[in-house]
Design an enzyme around this catalytic site. Structure first.
Site, mmCIF file in Angstrom:
data_model
loop_
_atom_site.group_PDB
_atom_site.id
_atom_site.type_symbol
_atom_site.label_atom_id
_atom_site.label_comp_id
_atom_site.label_asym_id
_atom_site.label_seq_id
_atom_site.Cartn_x
_atom_site.Cartn_y
_atom_site.Cartn_z
ATOM 1 N N CYS A 1 -47.017 -5.016 -14.223
ATOM 2 C CA CYS A 1 -46.151 -3.907 -13.787
ATOM 3 C C CYS A 1 -45.965 -4.035 -12.278
ATOM 4 O O CYS A 1 -46.178 -5.117 -11.721
ATOM 5 C CB CYS A 1 -46.729 -2.557 -14.207
ATOM 6 S SG CYS A 1 -48.346 -2.166 -13.527
ATOM 7 N N ARG B 1 -49.557 1.241 -15.464
ATOM 8 C CA ARG B 1 -49.139 0.766 -16.791
ATOM 9 C C ARG B 1 -49.872 -0.485 -17.254
ATOM 10 O O ARG B 1 -50.421 -0.522 -18.372
ATOM 11 C CB ARG B 1 -47.620 0.513 -16.798
ATOM 12 C CG ARG B 1 -46.807 1.770 -16.654
ATOM 13 C CD ARG B 1 -45.355 1.456 -16.321
ATOM 14 N NE ARG B 1 -45.213 0.919 -14.973
ATOM 15 C CZ ARG B 1 -44.082 0.522 -14.426
ATOM 16 N NH1 ARG B 1 -42.966 0.579 -15.133
ATOM 17 N NH2 ARG B 1 -44.042 0.073 -13.192
ATOM 18 N N ASP C 1 -42.167 4.109 -15.281
ATOM 19 C CA ASP C 1 -43.210 4.180 -14.254
ATOM 20 C C ASP C 1 -43.710 5.628 -14.153
ATOM 21 O O ASP C 1 -42.948 6.518 -13.794
ATOM 22 C CB ASP C 1 -42.585 3.725 -12.926
ATOM 23 C CG ASP C 1 -43.588 3.697 -11.789
ATOM 24 O OD1 ASP C 1 -44.704 4.224 -11.963
ATOM 25 O OD2 ASP C 1 -43.240 3.138 -10.740
HETATM 26 P P1 4NP Z 1 -47.560 0.842 -12.002
HETATM 27 O O1 4NP Z 1 -47.199 2.196 -11.202
HETATM 28 O O2 4NP Z 1 -46.508 -0.173 -11.596
HETATM 29 O O3 4NP Z 1 -47.453 1.237 -13.424
HETATM 30 O O4 4NP Z 1 -48.961 0.449 -11.562
HETATM 31 C C1 4NP Z 1 -47.057 2.261 -9.818
HETATM 32 C C2 4NP Z 1 -48.174 2.316 -9.029
HETATM 33 C C3 4NP Z 1 -48.037 2.420 -7.647
HETATM 34 C C4 4NP Z 1 -46.785 2.463 -7.069
HETATM 35 C C5 4NP Z 1 -45.656 2.396 -7.888
HETATM 36 C C6 4NP Z 1 -45.798 2.292 -9.262
HETATM 37 N N1 4NP Z 1 -46.657 2.596 -5.666
HETATM 38 O O5 4NP Z 1 -45.508 2.707 -5.207
HETATM 39 O O6 4NP Z 1 -47.648 2.606 -4.953
#
Ligand code: 4NP
Length: 150
Positions: free
Chosen positions: A9, A15, A122
C-alpha cells in the site's frame, strides 16, 4: 521452494499490514511466505497503525510485531506475486519494474474477487469503520488467494 507474496500500500501501516496478517493466517507457512511494504517511506521502522492492530485483534490476529518498510526494486526478484491495494500503489510499483516479467507479477488485490470495488480504500484519515471495511474486503480477497495457493 516457498511461494512468496508481497502486499503493498502507500504507508505500509494500515492496509498492507492487515493483508499480510490475514493471508499469513490462511496459508501453510511451510509453503507460503507473506510480507508487506509501502511505496512511500513516511513510516519506515514503525509498527502498524493502532487502528489496524485493533481490528486485526478483534478477529484474533496479532500484527503488532510487523515493521514498516519501503517497497524496493529487489522485491520484484524476491516475490512471486505483488498485490497493490489501490491503483496509485499499482502504478508506483509498475514504474519501478524493469521487464514485462516483473510487471506481470503485479496485480490489484481486489482483482482476485468480486466485491464491487477494485481498490481497497485508504482508511488513514477516516474513522474506525474504515478499518473494519478494509478488513472485510481484504479478508475475502485473501481467502481467494489462499485457495489458489493451496
Ligand atoms: P496505508 O495508509 O497506505 O494503508 O498504510 C496510509 C498510511 C499513512 C499515510 C497515508 C496512507 N500517510 O500519509 O502518512
Amino acid at each position: 521452494m516457498k511461494t512468496k507474496v508481497l502486499m503493498v500500500c502507500l504507508g505500509n501501516i494500515c492496509r498492507s499490514p492487515l493483508a499480510e496478517g490475514i493471508l499469513t493466517s490462511k496459508v501453510d507457512p511451510a509453503k507460503v511466505f507473506v510480507d508487506s511494504a509501502g511505496t512511500a517511506g513516511y513510516h519506515v521502522g514503525n509498527p502498524p497503525d493502532e487502528r489496524s492492530i485493533a481490528v486485526a485483534k478483534k478477529y484474533g490476529l496479532d500484527i503488532s510485531h510487523q515493521k514498516c518498510r519501503r517497497f524496493s526494486e529487489i522485491d520484484f526478484e524476491a516475490f512471486d506475486y505483488i498485490y497493490a491495494m489501490d491503483a496509485s500503489n499499482f502504478s508506483n510499483i509498475i514504474k519501478l519494474a524493469r521487464s514485462k516479467e516483473q510487471e506481470r507479477k503485479v496485480k490489484l488485490l481486489l482483482d482476485e474477487v468480486d466485491v464491487g470495488l477494485n481498490e481497497v480504500p485508504d482508511p488513514y484519515y477516516g474513522g474506525e469503520d474504515g478499518f473494519e471495511k478494509v478488513f472485510q474486503m481484504v479478508d475475502i480477497a485473501c481467502e481467494a488467494i489462499a485457495k489458489k495457493l493451496m
